[in-house]
Design a protein around this motif. Structure first.
Motif, PDB file in Angstrom:
ATOM      1  N   ARG A  94      -1.540  70.712   1.380  1.00  0.00           N
ATOM      2  CA  ARG A  94      -0.233  71.130   0.843  1.00  0.00           C
ATOM      3  C   ARG A  94      -0.256  72.611   0.471  1.00  0.00           C
ATOM      4  NH1 ARG A  94       2.618  66.508  -0.721  1.00  0.00           N
ATOM      5  NH2 ARG A  94       1.334  64.625  -0.873  1.00  0.00           N
ATOM      6  N   SER A 100       5.401  63.293  -2.237  1.00  0.00           N
ATOM      7  CA  SER A 100       4.742  62.474  -3.258  1.00  0.00           C
ATOM      8  C   SER A 100       4.067  63.316  -4.330  1.00  0.00           C
ATOM      9  CB  SER A 100       3.733  61.513  -2.617  1.00  0.00           C
ATOM     10  OG  SER A 100       2.649  62.209  -2.075  1.00  0.00           O
ATOM     11  N   ASP A 175       3.508  71.144   4.149  1.00  0.00           N
ATOM     12  CA  ASP A 175       2.336  70.265   4.040  1.00  0.00           C
ATOM     13  C   ASP A 175       2.178  69.519   5.358  1.00  0.00           C
ATOM     14  OD1 ASP A 175       4.137  68.073   4.009  1.00  0.00           O
ATOM     15  OD2 ASP A 175       4.177  68.015   1.828  1.00  0.00           O
ATOM     16  N   ASN A 202       4.422  64.201  11.001  1.00  0.00           N
ATOM     17  CA  ASN A 202       3.388  64.296   9.962  1.00  0.00           C
ATOM     18  C   ASN A 202       3.189  65.689   9.381  1.00  0.00           C
ATOM     19  OD1 ASN A 202       1.879  65.168  12.241  1.00  0.00           O
ATOM     20  ND2 ASN A 202       1.306  63.047  12.618  1.00  0.00           N
ATOM     21  N   ARG A 204       5.592  68.721   7.040  1.00  0.00           N
ATOM     22  CA  ARG A 204       6.884  69.148   6.487  1.00  0.00           C
ATOM     23  C   ARG A 204       7.105  70.586   6.930  1.00  0.00           C
ATOM     24  NH1 ARG A 204       5.742  65.774   1.896  1.00  0.00           N
ATOM     25  NH2 ARG A 204       7.289  64.095   1.915  1.00  0.00           N
TER      26      ARG A 204
END
Ligand code: TMP
Length: 252
Positions: A94, A100, A175, A202, A204
């Motif tokens: 990240r 999350s 991320d 998978n 961002r």
């Protein structure tokens, strides 16, 4: 290329035996899931686009010396890959708080992190891929301390390199998640290689100018224009298939 028998069907891909021993055919579906399979849908043309995007990014990574399972793209939805023994750990890197991490720690989405943060999740659909520490990984024998060092070193290089690739097309890499696998050579020596796929499923990806989301969060959060976002990433990378990816292009 003739496909062998089906080896495994996941949420977004199917693996078939390849023509040569030690190879697999990775078939990209349009199916999309979120929240550990609670939300299901179809993103039309996603398989075609992710096949191209993942091919492109894996090739660029191989050029800088990152070993991957990728061999070659076969057709619109399939690629030939080396068969690996998947390490049951998802590595998440990240750069900016989102998803999350924001939820768990109350850090607003979009907050620049002081440095890249690495997280490990145990790959288990039944358990919902729980967050785990290195302690769990080594204690339960999912990977050795050396394996973790190798994966971490590769993941950080992938992060630096891909952050630059995406910046070059006006996109921030917020991320992403990687998976690695083991390959054994003729002498029984083990090597860890990058496996699975790298795509808007998978990662961002936010537009640098507008912060618009250009990834699977558009599906997860019912934001609309999901197909367009995937297509735009492919277009900017220069890999948008010439025929419109309408799902009809299953063959060569
Ligand atoms: P998260 O914020 O939901 O933990 O996701 C972090 C990154 O990992 C994000 O880029 C999406 C990706 N990811 C997957 O590829 N597969 C998954 O099952 C999950 C939960 C996240």
């Amino acid at each position: 290329m003739a496909r062998g028998r089906k080896i495994y069907e996941g949420k977004a891909k199917i693996l078939y035996a390849g023509t040569e021993p030690g190879t697999l055919i990775q078939y990209f579906k349009d199916d999309a899931t979120a929240f550990n399979n609670e939300k299901k849908g179809v993103i039309t043309g996603k398989g075609v686009i992710n096949n191209r995007i993942s091919e492109f990014l894996m090739l660029r990574l191989m050029e800088i010396g990152i070993p991957t399972h990728f061999m070659n793209r076969i057709n619109m939805r399939e690629q030939l890959v080396r068969e690996v023994e998947i390490i049951p750990i998802e590595i998440i890197i990240r750069n900016i708080a989102a998803g999350s991490l924001s939820k768990r720690l109350g850090i607003p989405e979009g907050t620049q992190l002081p440095r890249s943060i690495v997280e490990y999740c145990y790959k288990s659909d039944e358990l919902g891929d729980p967050l785990v520490a290195e302690e769990h990984i080594t204690a339960f024998g999912w990977a050795s301390p050396q394996d973790i060092d190798d994966m971490l070193a590769m993941a950080l290089r992938v992060n630096d390199f891909l952050s630059g690739v995406f910046m070059g097309i006006g996109v921030k890499l917020i991320d992403f998640k990687l998976e690695f696998g083991r390959i054994f050579d003729e002498n029984g020596e083990m090597r860890i290689v990058l496996a699975d796929e790298i795509s808007p499923d998978n990662c961002r990806l936010w537009d640098i100018a507008t912060n618009e989301k250009m990834d699977k969060d558009r599906f997860r959060r019912d934001m609309g224009h999901v197909e367009e976002a995937y297509q735009e990433i492919a277009r900017r990378l220069g890999v948008l298939p010439e025929e419109a990816p309408d799902g009809a292009n299953d063959g060569a």
